[in-house]
Design a protein around this motif. Structure first.
Motif, PDB file in Angstrom:
ATOM      1  N   GLY A  98      20.837  20.172  43.722  1.00  0.00           N
ATOM      2  CA  GLY A  98      20.311  21.083  44.824  1.00  0.00           C
ATOM      3  C   GLY A  98      21.170  20.945  45.905  1.00  0.00           C
ATOM      4  O   GLY A  98      20.686  21.074  47.152  1.00  0.00           O
ATOM      5  N   LEU A  99      22.263  20.232  46.025  1.00  0.00           N
ATOM      6  CA  LEU A  99      23.195  19.883  47.118  1.00  0.00           C
ATOM      7  C   LEU A  99      24.177  20.656  47.369  1.00  0.00           C
ATOM      8  O   LEU A  99      25.254  20.795  46.389  1.00  0.00           O
ATOM      9  N   LYS A 100      24.419  21.724  48.363  1.00  0.00           N
ATOM     10  CA  LYS A 100      25.355  22.735  48.364  1.00  0.00           C
ATOM     11  C   LYS A 100      26.851  21.998  49.204  1.00  0.00           C
ATOM     12  O   LYS A 100      26.561  21.383  50.188  1.00  0.00           O
ATOM     13  N   VAL A 101      27.767  21.881  48.415  1.00  0.00           N
ATOM     14  CA  VAL A 101      29.058  21.249  48.692  1.00  0.00           C
ATOM     15  C   VAL A 101      30.171  21.959  48.648  1.00  0.00           C
ATOM     16  O   VAL A 101      30.401  22.773  47.721  1.00  0.00           O
ATOM     17  N   ASP A 102      31.295  21.909  49.736  1.00  0.00           N
ATOM     18  CA  ASP A 102      32.536  22.681  49.475  1.00  0.00           C
ATOM     19  C   ASP A 102      33.497  21.371  49.109  1.00  0.00           C
ATOM     20  O   ASP A 102      32.845  20.298  49.041  1.00  0.00           O
ATOM     21  N   CYS A 103      34.511  21.740  48.297  1.00  0.00           N
ATOM     22  CA  CYS A 103      35.226  20.735  47.594  1.00  0.00           C
ATOM     23  C   CYS A 103      36.642  20.585  48.299  1.00  0.00           C
ATOM     24  O   CYS A 103      37.179  21.384  48.620  1.00  0.00           O
ATOM     25  N   PHE A 104      37.045  19.245  48.210  1.00  0.00           N
ATOM     26  CA  PHE A 104      38.419  18.988  48.891  1.00  0.00           C
ATOM     27  C   PHE A 104      39.081  17.828  47.691  1.00  0.00           C
ATOM     28  O   PHE A 104      38.589  16.903  47.922  1.00  0.00           O
ATOM     29  N   GLY A 105      40.005  18.276  47.140  1.00  0.00           N
ATOM     30  CA  GLY A 105      41.018  17.548  46.143  1.00  0.00           C
ATOM     31  C   GLY A 105      41.883  16.558  46.762  1.00  0.00           C
ATOM     32  O   GLY A 105      42.246  16.873  47.908  1.00  0.00           O
ATOM     33  N   ALA A 106      41.901  15.385  46.037  1.00  0.00           N
ATOM     34  CA  ALA A 106      42.792  14.364  46.474  1.00  0.00           C
ATOM     35  C   ALA A 106      43.404  13.806  44.946  1.00  0.00           C
ATOM     36  O   ALA A 106      43.061  14.246  44.113  1.00  0.00           O
ATOM     37  N   ASP A 107      44.507  12.939  45.357  1.00  0.00           N
ATOM     38  CA  ASP A 107      44.926  12.050  44.176  1.00  0.00           C
ATOM     39  C   ASP A 107      45.257  12.796  42.951  1.00  0.00           C
ATOM     40  O   ASP A 107      44.924  12.565  41.740  1.00  0.00           O
ATOM     41  N   TYR A 108      46.036  13.994  43.299  1.00  0.00           N
ATOM     42  CA  TYR A 108      46.544  14.763  42.147  1.00  0.00           C
ATOM     43  C   TYR A 108      47.491  14.548  41.196  1.00  0.00           C
ATOM     44  O   TYR A 108      48.382  13.729  41.681  1.00  0.00           O
ATOM     45  N   ILE A 109      47.104  14.507  40.113  1.00  0.00           N
ATOM     46  CA  ILE A 109      48.217  14.260  39.060  1.00  0.00           C
ATOM     47  C   ILE A 109      49.320  15.280  38.849  1.00  0.00           C
ATOM     48  O   ILE A 109      50.459  14.757  38.331  1.00  0.00           O
ATOM     49  N   SER A 110      48.758  16.395  38.771  1.00  0.00           N
ATOM     50  CA  SER A 110      49.732  17.591  38.632  1.00  0.00           C
ATOM     51  C   SER A 110      50.696  17.609  39.769  1.00  0.00           C
ATOM     52  O   SER A 110      50.460  17.299  40.717  1.00  0.00           O
ATOM     53  N   HIS A 111      51.894  18.507  39.420  1.00  0.00           N
ATOM     54  CA  HIS A 111      52.767  18.926  40.425  1.00  0.00           C
ATOM     55  C   HIS A 111      53.295  20.264  40.105  1.00  0.00           C
ATOM     56  O   HIS A 111      52.926  20.857  39.089  1.00  0.00           O
ATOM     57  N   GLU A 112      54.119  20.910  40.783  1.00  0.00           N
ATOM     58  CA  GLU A 112      54.633  22.115  40.825  1.00  0.00           C
ATOM     59  C   GLU A 112      55.497  22.488  39.411  1.00  0.00           C
ATOM     60  O   GLU A 112      56.014  21.207  39.103  1.00  0.00           O
ATOM     61  N   ARG A 113      55.448  23.377  38.659  1.00  0.00           N
ATOM     62  CA  ARG A 113      56.179  23.373  37.373  1.00  0.00           C
ATOM     63  C   ARG A 113      57.518  23.129  37.658  1.00  0.00           C
ATOM     64  O   ARG A 113      58.078  23.938  38.258  1.00  0.00           O
ATOM     65  N   ASN A 114      58.102  22.517  36.564  1.00  0.00           N
ATOM     66  CA  ASN A 114      59.557  22.048  36.793  1.00  0.00           C
ATOM     67  C   ASN A 114      60.053  22.425  35.348  1.00  0.00           C
ATOM     68  O   ASN A 114      59.673  21.869  34.389  1.00  0.00           O
ATOM     69  N   PHE A 115      61.162  23.195  35.161  1.00  0.00           N
ATOM     70  CA  PHE A 115      61.580  23.861  33.992  1.00  0.00           C
ATOM     71  C   PHE A 115      63.098  23.303  33.703  1.00  0.00           C
ATOM     72  O   PHE A 115      63.660  23.744  32.936  1.00  0.00           O
ATOM     73  N   ASN A 116      63.331  22.031  34.287  1.00  0.00           N
ATOM     74  CA  ASN A 116      64.451  21.238  34.083  1.00  0.00           C
ATOM     75  C   ASN A 116      64.368  20.900  32.506  1.00  0.00           C
ATOM     76  O   ASN A 116      63.457  20.559  32.035  1.00  0.00           O
ATOM     77  N   TRP A 117      65.627  20.973  31.841  1.00  0.00           N
ATOM     78  CA  TRP A 117      65.389  20.372  30.363  1.00  0.00           C
ATOM     79  C   TRP A 117      65.083  19.259  30.102  1.00  0.00           C
ATOM     80  O   TRP A 117      64.075  19.053  29.183  1.00  0.00           O
ATOM     81  N   TYR A 118      65.236  18.267  30.956  1.00  0.00           N
ATOM     82  CA  TYR A 118      64.791  16.934  30.638  1.00  0.00           C
ATOM     83  C   TYR A 118      63.282  16.801  30.756  1.00  0.00           C
ATOM     84  O   TYR A 118      62.545  16.012  30.282  1.00  0.00           O
ATOM     85  N   ASN A 119      62.772  17.607  31.526  1.00  0.00           N
ATOM     86  CA  ASN A 119      61.357  17.714  31.874  1.00  0.00           C
ATOM     87  C   ASN A 119      60.686  18.276  30.791  1.00  0.00           C
ATOM     88  O   ASN A 119      59.344  18.022  30.371  1.00  0.00           O
ATOM     89  N   LEU A 120      61.426  19.260  29.917  1.00  0.00           N
ATOM     90  CA  LEU A 120      60.717  20.099  28.907  1.00  0.00           C
ATOM     91  C   LEU A 120      61.054  19.434  27.663  1.00  0.00           C
ATOM     92  O   LEU A 120      59.979  19.477  26.763  1.00  0.00           O
ATOM     93  N   ILE A 121      62.032  18.315  27.358  1.00  0.00           N
ATOM     94  CA  ILE A 121      62.279  17.713  26.250  1.00  0.00           C
ATOM     95  C   ILE A 121      61.788  16.258  26.325  1.00  0.00           C
ATOM     96  O   ILE A 121      61.145  15.604  25.109  1.00  0.00           O
ATOM     97  N   LEU A 122      62.325  15.530  27.205  1.00  0.00           N
ATOM     98  CA  LEU A 122      62.237  13.856  27.221  1.00  0.00           C
ATOM     99  C   LEU A 122      61.028  13.624  27.600  1.00  0.00           C
ATOM    100  O   LEU A 122      60.404  13.991  28.845  1.00  0.00           O
ATOM    101  N   PRO A 123      60.302  12.734  26.785  1.00  0.00           N
ATOM    102  CA  PRO A 123      59.085  12.161  26.965  1.00  0.00           C
ATOM    103  C   PRO A 123      58.919  11.017  27.932  1.00  0.00           C
ATOM    104  O   PRO A 123      59.968  10.507  28.174  1.00  0.00           O
ATOM    105  N   ARG A 124      58.066  10.748  28.764  1.00  0.00           N
ATOM    106  CA  ARG A 124      58.049   9.717  29.794  1.00  0.00           C
ATOM    107  C   ARG A 124      56.655   8.942  29.346  1.00  0.00           C
ATOM    108  O   ARG A 124      55.739   9.375  29.465  1.00  0.00           O
ATOM    109  N   GLU A 125      56.826   7.557  29.516  1.00  0.00           N
ATOM    110  CA  GLU A 125      55.574   6.698  28.971  1.00  0.00           C
ATOM    111  C   GLU A 125      54.669   6.658  30.130  1.00  0.00           C
ATOM    112  O   GLU A 125      53.534   6.588  29.871  1.00  0.00           O
ATOM    113  N   GLY A 126      55.126   6.991  31.313  1.00  0.00           N
ATOM    114  CA  GLY A 126      53.765   6.971  32.258  1.00  0.00           C
ATOM    115  C   GLY A 126      52.882   7.990  32.168  1.00  0.00           C
ATOM    116  O   GLY A 126      51.573   8.016  32.458  1.00  0.00           O
ATOM    117  N   ASN A 127      53.246   9.182  31.312  1.00  0.00           N
ATOM    118  CA  ASN A 127      52.551  10.219  30.903  1.00  0.00           C
ATOM    119  C   ASN A 127      51.283   9.775  29.990  1.00  0.00           C
ATOM    120  O   ASN A 127      50.323  10.393  29.897  1.00  0.00           O
TER     121      ASN A 127
END
Length: 256
Positions: free
Chosen positions: A204-233
């Motif tokens: 019953g508590l009305k709150v507005d939200c503010f996000g932080a610590d985002y994992i996502s980023h803007e879409r990147n269509f570079n070939w290596y981003n589309l194909i090569l896996p990364r261990e950090g993911n």
């Protein structure tokens, strides 16, 4: 004990647990065809969750989109949830080491300095594991906020919540008693906001939200981003799996 048991049980439905089960099955089965299929399945699963593009798409789907700080209206109280904000186990104890979720605190400090929030309520207690209680993260957060320019009298501590549901319940009691009929801004990681915001709504508590610590980023269509896996993911996928499991568990329990 429940905390420890839940960690063991959840392991087997997380990425690492799934991979372990597939590879263990591939080793112990006497059927070569099934062993081969299990091994291939493990590698396909690993590739998918480590693919940068697919990993990012999952987070874009799950995370609450960020809000421009310019468009945030002034609020009376900013509620910051703990959890990985401070590295509590690092010595020496007189140092304050920031953890992976420190952006929650950083965003709260910026909101405070820009007049978007007047006070900061930090919520989160230590979890006792095998009879040992960890150092209180919120106390270290409060110290860091004061060093960063937040007035001591503008910081409120809620020291007992051990999960998101208790964050909502305990904060609700404090705010309804001492700061009723005011405006509240919930500050936590973007991937945590779907569950956290609904927990606060449930009590019953009305709150507005503010996000932080985002994992996502803007879409990147570079070939290596589309194909090569990364261990950090692999680590970020594990984080998302855990949050989705937590969200659905809370839903089944009727907490959201």
């Amino acid at each position: 004990m429940f905390y420890i048991a839940s960690k063991f049980l959840s392991f087997f439905i997380m990425p690492m647990g799934i991979l372990c089960l597939l590879l263990i099955y591939a080793i112990i089965t006497k059927n070569r065809t099934k062993s081969k299929k299990a091994t291939i399945s493990a590698f396909i699963f690993l590739y998918i969750i480590c693919n940068p593009f697919l990993n990012n798409e999952l987070f874009l789907w799950w995370e609450v989109p960020p809000t421009s700080i310019i468009n945030v209206k002034p609020h009376d109280i900013g509620i910051v949830l703990t959890g990985g904000v401070i590295n509590e186990d690092k010595l020496p104890i007189e140092n304050i080491f920031l953890g992976g979720s420190a952006d929650r605190m950083g965003q709260a400090i910026e909101l405070y300095k820009k007049g978007k929030i007047r006070k900061i309520l930090i919520s989160g207690g230590a979890i006792e594991i095998l009879g040992k209680t960890q150092k209180l993260e919120i106390e270290e957060m409060a110290k860091y906020m004061i060093i960063s320019g937040v007035a001591k009298e503008d910081i409120i501590l809620e020291k007992y919540a051990q999960n998101t549901r208790e964050n909502a319940i305990n904060c609700s009691k404090i705010l309804k008693k001492y700061f009723p009929n005011q405006s509240y801004l919930l500050i936590t990681s973007g991937f945590h906001l779907p569950r956290a915001s609904k927990c606060f709504k449930k009590v019953g508590l009305k709150v507005d939200c503010f996000g932080a610590d985002y994992i996502s980023h803007e879409r990147n269509f570079n070939w290596y981003n589309l194909i090569l896996p990364r261990e950090g993911n692999f680590g970020s996928a594990n984080l998302l799996f855990r949050e989705v499991i937590g969200y659905n568990t809370y839903k089944v329990m009727g907490w959201i």
